[in-house]
Design a protein around this motif. Structure first.
Motif, PDB file in Angstrom:
ATOM      1  N   PRO A 239       0.798  -1.232   0.000  1.00 17.66           N
ATOM      2  CA  PRO A 239       0.000   0.000   0.000  1.00 17.66           C
ATOM      3  C   PRO A 239       0.831   1.283   0.000  1.00 17.66           C
ATOM      4  N   ILE A 240       0.256   2.293  -0.570  1.00 15.41           N
ATOM      5  CA  ILE A 240       0.715   3.678  -0.637  1.00 15.41           C
ATOM      6  C   ILE A 240       1.920   3.870  -1.559  1.00 15.41           C
ATOM      7  N   LEU A 241       3.027   3.165  -1.281  1.00 10.73           N
ATOM      8  CA  LEU A 241       4.235   3.397  -2.068  1.00 10.73           C
ATOM      9  C   LEU A 241       4.659   2.121  -2.791  1.00 10.73           C
ATOM     10  N   SER A 242       4.251   1.980  -4.040  1.00  6.44           N
ATOM     11  CA  SER A 242       4.689   0.839  -4.837  1.00  6.44           C
ATOM     12  C   SER A 242       6.094   1.111  -5.384  1.00  6.44           C
ATOM     13  N   ARG A 243       6.721   0.074  -5.881  1.00  9.03           N
ATOM     14  CA  ARG A 243       8.043   0.260  -6.488  1.00  9.03           C
ATOM     15  C   ARG A 243       7.943   1.185  -7.701  1.00  9.03           C
ATOM     16  N   THR A 244       6.900   1.008  -8.489  1.00  8.65           N
ATOM     17  CA  THR A 244       6.725   1.852  -9.674  1.00  8.65           C
ATOM     18  C   THR A 244       6.613   3.319  -9.300  1.00  8.65           C
ATOM     19  N   LEU A 245       5.825   3.610  -8.269  1.00  7.17           N
ATOM     20  CA  LEU A 245       5.652   5.001  -7.860  1.00  7.17           C
ATOM     21  C   LEU A 245       6.945   5.572  -7.299  1.00  7.17           C
ATOM     22  N   MET A 246       7.692   4.773  -6.542  1.00 13.06           N
ATOM     23  CA  MET A 246       8.946   5.278  -5.978  1.00 13.06           C
ATOM     24  C   MET A 246       9.946   5.578  -7.091  1.00 13.06           C
ATOM     25  N   VAL A 247      10.012   4.723  -8.092  1.00 16.51           N
ATOM     26  CA  VAL A 247      10.912   4.985  -9.214  1.00 16.51           C
ATOM     27  C   VAL A 247      10.458   6.225  -9.979  1.00 16.51           C
ATOM     28  N   PHE A 249       8.908   8.787  -8.652  1.00 17.95           N
ATOM     29  CA  PHE A 249       9.342   9.920  -7.824  1.00 17.95           C
ATOM     30  C   PHE A 249      10.816  10.229  -8.071  1.00 17.95           C
ATOM     31  N   TRP A 250      11.631   9.184  -8.065  1.00 12.91           N
ATOM     32  CA  TRP A 250      13.064   9.386  -8.272  1.00 12.91           C
ATOM     33  C   TRP A 250      13.325  10.077  -9.609  1.00 12.91           C
ATOM     34  N   SER A 251      12.743   9.562 -10.677  1.00  8.37           N
ATOM     35  CA  SER A 251      13.029  10.121 -11.996  1.00  8.37           C
ATOM     36  C   SER A 251      12.502  11.549 -12.120  1.00  8.37           C
ATOM     37  N   GLU A 252      11.328  11.819 -11.546  1.00  5.79           N
ATOM     38  CA  GLU A 252      10.767  13.173 -11.617  1.00  5.79           C
ATOM     39  C   GLU A 252      11.602  14.171 -10.810  1.00  5.79           C
ATOM     40  N   TYR A 253      12.305  13.686  -9.801  1.00  2.00           N
ATOM     41  CA  TYR A 253      13.167  14.557  -9.011  1.00  2.00           C
ATOM     42  C   TYR A 253      14.240  15.187  -9.895  1.00  2.00           C
ATOM     43  N   PHE A 254      14.634  14.448 -10.956  1.00  2.00           N
ATOM     44  CA  PHE A 254      15.696  14.919 -11.839  1.00  2.00           C
ATOM     45  C   PHE A 254      15.188  15.501 -13.161  1.00  2.00           C
ATOM     46  N   THR A 255      14.145  14.882 -13.714  1.00  2.00           N
ATOM     47  CA  THR A 255      13.734  15.260 -15.067  1.00  2.00           C
ATOM     48  C   THR A 255      12.350  14.699 -15.381  1.00  2.00           C
ATOM     49  N   THR A 256      11.701  15.250 -16.402  1.00  2.16           N
ATOM     50  CA  THR A 256      10.442  14.691 -16.901  1.00  2.16           C
ATOM     51  C   THR A 256      10.700  13.722 -18.061  1.00  2.16           C
ATOM     52  N   ASP A 257      11.947  13.485 -18.388  1.00  2.00           N
ATOM     53  CA  ASP A 257      12.320  12.567 -19.463  1.00  2.00           C
ATOM     54  C   ASP A 257      11.997  11.126 -19.044  1.00  2.00           C
ATOM     55  N   LYS A 258      11.059  10.491 -19.735  1.00  2.00           N
ATOM     56  CA  LYS A 258      10.611   9.144 -19.375  1.00  2.00           C
ATOM     57  C   LYS A 258      11.698   8.087 -19.572  1.00  2.00           C
ATOM     58  N   LYS A 259      12.710   8.416 -20.353  1.00  2.00           N
ATOM     59  CA  LYS A 259      13.787   7.446 -20.578  1.00  2.00           C
ATOM     60  C   LYS A 259      14.537   7.153 -19.281  1.00  2.00           C
ATOM     61  N   LEU A 260      14.669   8.154 -18.443  1.00  2.00           N
ATOM     62  CA  LEU A 260      15.337   7.917 -17.164  1.00  2.00           C
ATOM     63  C   LEU A 260      14.494   6.996 -16.295  1.00  2.00           C
ATOM     64  N   PHE A 261      13.179   7.198 -16.291  1.00  2.00           N
ATOM     65  CA  PHE A 261      12.298   6.292 -15.539  1.00  2.00           C
ATOM     66  C   PHE A 261      12.488   4.855 -16.011  1.00  2.00           C
ATOM     67  N   ASP A 262      12.487   4.644 -17.314  1.00  2.00           N
ATOM     68  CA  ASP A 262      12.647   3.286 -17.850  1.00  2.00           C
ATOM     69  C   ASP A 262      13.962   2.661 -17.404  1.00  2.00           C
ATOM     70  N   ALA A 263      15.034   3.447 -17.422  1.00  2.00           N
ATOM     71  CA  ALA A 263      16.344   2.928 -17.019  1.00  2.00           C
ATOM     72  C   ALA A 263      16.371   2.609 -15.529  1.00  2.00           C
ATOM     73  N   MET A 264      15.774   3.485 -14.730  1.00  2.00           N
ATOM     74  CA  MET A 264      15.761   3.251 -13.292  1.00  2.00           C
ATOM     75  C   MET A 264      14.858   2.079 -12.930  1.00  2.00           C
ATOM     76  N   PHE A 265      13.763   1.925 -13.661  1.00  2.00           N
ATOM     77  CA  PHE A 265      12.831   0.842 -13.357  1.00  2.00           C
ATOM     78  C   PHE A 265      13.478  -0.519 -13.595  1.00  2.00           C
ATOM     79  N   THR A 266      14.356  -0.601 -14.597  1.00  2.00           N
ATOM     80  CA  THR A 266      15.069  -1.858 -14.854  1.00  2.00           C
ATOM     81  C   THR A 266      16.380  -1.929 -14.074  1.00  2.00           C
TER      82      THR A 266
END
Length: 403
Positions: A239-247, A249-266
């Motif tokens: 509940p509340i904080l899934s791995r997807t949401l935490m990743v 958050f991390w990527s949005e802290y740096f950029t809105t570029d979705k490529k960073l989210f994809d890299a961090m998620f893997t």
């Protein structure tokens, strides 16, 4: 009539299926927790859909909860509450009305929300700050820092550091009758991250003469190198904080570029050039055996070097305090850490406790085996949980005894 009954039963079954989620046996008040989780999932789905349709950014939709829980700065018979600013950064001040001949204690509080959400004015944070001010007879400074995705790092950190440094001036402490030897910084989740980073920076800032007495870190997020620790693996759908949401958050802290989210998620956002840093987040050496269980530590999988080059903040110790060298941890104040078993960030807290103790820092660690991330926020209706009040009471008791 029969068709209406069938439709009603079908809707009921579908709703029950949507709300239901399997929870560990020791989680209390399961139905409330399921409703809470369903609410967060619904908001997340709405955010995803709005973003796909180009209507709103995902975090704009998630911010609806922050706005719904907004409270005005209303004073009561115990505490005077005002919204003001410290060095142009908005803060909410809680000043106890109880008279005292001695100088007051003070708590600087930093709210959570993944650097993207939250506010000092949210009902749960407002209640926590009121309780802190009243029970400890302490001045509370609750900081409203800038948020992503409009503002990225270091805006959040800079705002918090600006407030803390401003408040620690002798002239400001005198103005609010605060004892300079009895000041704490505290924060939850991303606020715990900022509290950790600020405390480390203050330790080596020659301009700051007043030092913090204690730091209280509530399920803090502390590293961005390894997003596949045992707690990330085990609690990815809690509940509340899934791995997807935490990743996210991390990527949005740096950029809105979705490529960073994809890299961090893997978990492939680091390169072999950063291999030497993984010793600071090597959970195989920093976690107790009870948390390692059947997990096997593998060497990091490296990815595209462009991410670290484009977003060097990923390796900044103000972002990932766990990357701080051992000798720079020495001298930190008495530290209080809360972790929760069913939290993707659990291992971050455990690893930091291990690192601090190895550096000779006095640490009090309260770990809760039956709950999940964000529990301190569940102190108001309709999702108030008994364990939230219990953990809050223990937290305030510790502050009262050590500040």
């Amino acid at each position: 009539m029969a068709s209406k009954s069938v439709c009603f039963v079908l809707v009921t079954v579908l709703l029950a299926y949507y709300i239901y989620m399997p929870l560990p046996d020791n989680v209390e008040e399961k139905f409330k927790v399921m409703l809470l989780d369903a609410t967060f999932r619904t908001l997340g789905h709405a955010g995803t859909l709005a973003e796909l349709l180009g209507i709103k950014h995902y975090m704009d939709v998630m911010m609806l909860l922050t706005k719904l829980e907004h409270t005005e700065p209303i004073s009561d018979e115990h505490v005077t509450v005002t919204d003001t600013s410290f060095n142009n950064v908005p803060v909410r001040l809680y000043v106890p009305k109880r008279q005292s001949e001695a100088l007051r204690r003070a708590v600087i509080y930093i709210h959570g929300g993944g650097w993207c959400l939250g506010s000092a004015a949210m009902m749960p944070y407002d209640l926590l700050s009121r309780q802190t001010a009243q029970q400890l007879n302490a001045l509370v400074v609750s900081i409203n820092y800038r948020l992503a995705p409009i503002f990225h790092f270091p805006a959040q950190y800079d705002d918090v550091y600006t407030v803390v440094k401003f408040f620690l001036q002798h002239s400001i402490l005198e103005k609010y009758s605060v004892d300079p030897s009895r000041i704490a910084v505290s924060g939850d989740s991303a606020g715990g991250n900022l509290a950790t980073a600020v405390t480390l920076e203050l330790l080596h800032d020659p301009e700051v003469k007043v030092k913090l007495k204690i730091q209280a870190l509530i399920y803090p997020v502390l590293q961005t190198l390894d997003l596949n620790t045992p707690s990330y693996r085990e609690n990815g759908n809690m509940p509340i904080l899934s791995r997807t949401l935490m990743v996210r958050f991390w990527s949005e802290y740096f950029t809105t570029d979705k490529k960073l989210f994809d890299a961090m998620f893997t978990n492939r956002h680091m390169t072999s050039q950063e291999a030497h840093l993984f010793k600071f987040v090597n959970w195989s050496t920093l976690l107790p055996d009870s948390l390692k269980k059947h997990h096997i530590y593998h060497k990091p999988q490296y990815g595209d070097s462009s991410f670290v080059k484009k977003y060097p903040a990923i390796l900044d110790t103000r972002v990932s305090p766990l990357l701080t060298e051992d000798d720079k941890l020495k001298g930190l104040p008495l530290t209080y850490v809360i972790t929760c078993m069913y939290d993707v960030l659990r291992d971050d807290g455990f690893m930091y406790v291990s690192r601090l103790r190895q550096a000779g820092v006095q640490v009090i660690h309260h770990h809760y085996d039956s709950t999940f991330h964000g529990i301190l926020l569940l102190n108001t209706l309709p999702f108030d949980l008994e364990i939230a009040h219990h953990i809050t009471a223990k937290y305030l008791e510790w502050l009262g005894n050590n500040l």
